[in-house]
Design an enzyme around this catalytic site. Structure first.
Site, short mmCIF file in Angstrom:
data_model
loop_
_atom_site.label_atom_id
_atom_site.label_comp_id
_atom_site.label_asym_id
_atom_site.label_seq_id
_atom_site.Cartn_x
_atom_site.Cartn_y
_atom_site.Cartn_z
N MET A 38 0.84 -1.20 0.00
CA MET A 38 0.00 0.00 0.00
C MET A 38 0.87 1.25 0.00
O MET A 38 1.84 1.36 0.73
CB MET A 38 -0.89 0.01 1.24
CG MET A 38 -1.84 1.20 1.32
SD MET A 38 -2.85 1.17 2.82
CE MET A 38 -1.72 1.92 3.98
N SER A 112 3.94 -6.64 2.16
CA SER A 112 2.82 -6.15 2.92
C SER A 112 1.52 -6.67 2.31
O SER A 112 1.39 -7.85 2.06
CB SER A 112 2.87 -4.63 3.01
OG SER A 112 2.10 -4.17 4.07
N GLN A 113 0.55 -5.81 1.97
CA GLN A 113 -0.74 -6.32 1.51
C GLN A 113 -0.61 -7.10 0.20
O GLN A 113 -1.42 -7.97 -0.10
CB GLN A 113 -1.76 -5.19 1.36
CG GLN A 113 -1.58 -4.29 0.18
CD GLN A 113 -2.62 -3.19 0.12
OE1 GLN A 113 -3.29 -2.88 1.10
NE2 GLN A 113 -2.75 -2.56 -1.03
N ASP A 230 7.85 -4.06 14.12
CA ASP A 230 6.89 -3.48 13.18
C ASP A 230 5.94 -2.52 13.90
O ASP A 230 5.27 -2.89 14.86
CB ASP A 230 6.07 -4.60 12.53
CG ASP A 230 5.46 -4.18 11.21
OD1 ASP A 230 4.95 -3.04 11.13
OD2 ASP A 230 5.48 -4.98 10.27
N HIS A 286 8.57 -2.21 9.72
CA HIS A 286 7.88 -2.80 8.58
C HIS A 286 8.65 -2.65 7.28
O HIS A 286 9.00 -1.54 6.87
CB HIS A 286 6.50 -2.14 8.44
CG HIS A 286 5.58 -2.85 7.51
ND1 HIS A 286 5.21 -4.16 7.68
CD2 HIS A 286 4.96 -2.44 6.38
CE1 HIS A 286 4.39 -4.52 6.72
NE2 HIS A 286 4.23 -3.50 5.90
#
Length: 303
Positions: A38, A112-113, A230, A286
């Site tokens: 994202m 990530s996503q 994170d 992250h």
């Protein structure tokens, strides 16, 4: 080159693609498909572009496909916030099926996503075959919080927070906000299971789709990377397929403690017993890692 590579935030979808050099089909390399997170894009020289270049430098002749959704980088970034995840996954499946360089199979790496979106590709679209899936900070049990976003996307993040707080499971928000489709509220489990358009489906929360289960088990390896410091993903245990216990928002459970695993609704228990699940930890926030860490821990799964 040991500089920290920060690959922006949560994750996003895909369609068009930037490819690496055309590989010699006889050089033994397995193609690689990347899906960004994202707020990022396929070709950001500070994140996905750098990773793509790094991998091409380490594995001679590899074909690297960095996915883009839309006609340009701006659309690619925006679609990571606003384009229906199921539509994105369908677009990617079609694109991969039409790429002759992927006919023999490919490895996939999601950031990530992008990681949970690539898992959906594995579950829904077994041709061409995905061999190894590497999830770098993916949110496989969803998120229940949005602590921060990239500064350049602060306007989008403000919109997201307001929408999720006011009604993550309303039809309008589910359809038009990507992050709502993997928003997992343990205090409203019935609403989540009934109205989640993406995550509740791919995680087999309503009914068990045997095709999803069979297809996921075709993976040779499913590698999950968790970032120990994170501050972006909440809860961080989702990066190892863990999550908050249903009905409260404090106590965590591991994948192995979950109903998902005990009932083996996705085939993860069987994969675990077969040695196909790999749980890796990385120090740092992250998507922050050094090239040294990447080469030592992830490159072996790409060679």
């Amino acid at each position: 080159m040991t500089a920290t590579l920060l690959c922006l935030l949560l994750a996003a979808p895909v369609l068009l693609v930037t490819s690496g050099p055309v590989r010699d089909p006889n050089n033994g390399t397995v193609p690689l498909v990347l899906w960004h997170g994202m707020g990022d894009s396929c070709c950001n020289p500070l994140s996905m572009g750098a990773i793509k270049k790094m991998i091409e430098g380490e594995i001679s002749g590899i074909y690297v496909l960095s996915l883009m959704i839309g006609k340009n980088v701006v659309q690619d970034t925006e679609n990571g916030f606003f384009l229906d995840v199921n539509e994105q996954v369908s677009m990617v499946c079609n694109h991969l099926a039409q790429d002759p360089k992927l006919k023999g199979g490919y490895n996939a790496m999601g950031f990530s996503q992008g990681a949970q979106f690539l898992r959906a590709v594995a579950q829904r679209c077994p041709s061409p075959p995905m061999k190894t899936l590497i999830s770098v900070g993916g949110q496989h049990q969803g998120v229940y919080g949005l602590p921060r976003c990239p500064g350049e996307s602060s306007h989008f993040c403000d919109l997201i927070r307001k929408a999720l707080n006011s009604g993550a499971y309303t039809a309008l928000v589910q359809k038009h906000l990507v992050q709502a489709q993997y928003w997992h509220d343990p205090l409203n489990d019935d609403l989540y299971k009934k109205y989640s358009l993406f995550l509740a489906d791919v995680n087999q929360e309503r009914v068990v789709n045997e095709t999803y289960k069979k297809n996921l088990q075709l993976l040779e390896k499913f590698v999950m990377v968790k970032f120990l410091q994170d501050t972006v993903v909440d809860p961080v245990d989702t990066e190892w397929f863990g999550f908050l216990k249903t009905g409260q928002a404090k106590e965590m459970e591991t994948l192995q403690e979950s109903v998902l695993y005990k009932e083996d609704r996705l085939g993860l228990a069987a994969m675990d017993k077969a040695g196909k699940l790999v749980f890796l930890a990385s120090e740092g926030d992250h998507l922050q890692f050094t090239q040294k860490w990447f080469n030592a821990n992830l490159l072996p799964y790409l060679r």
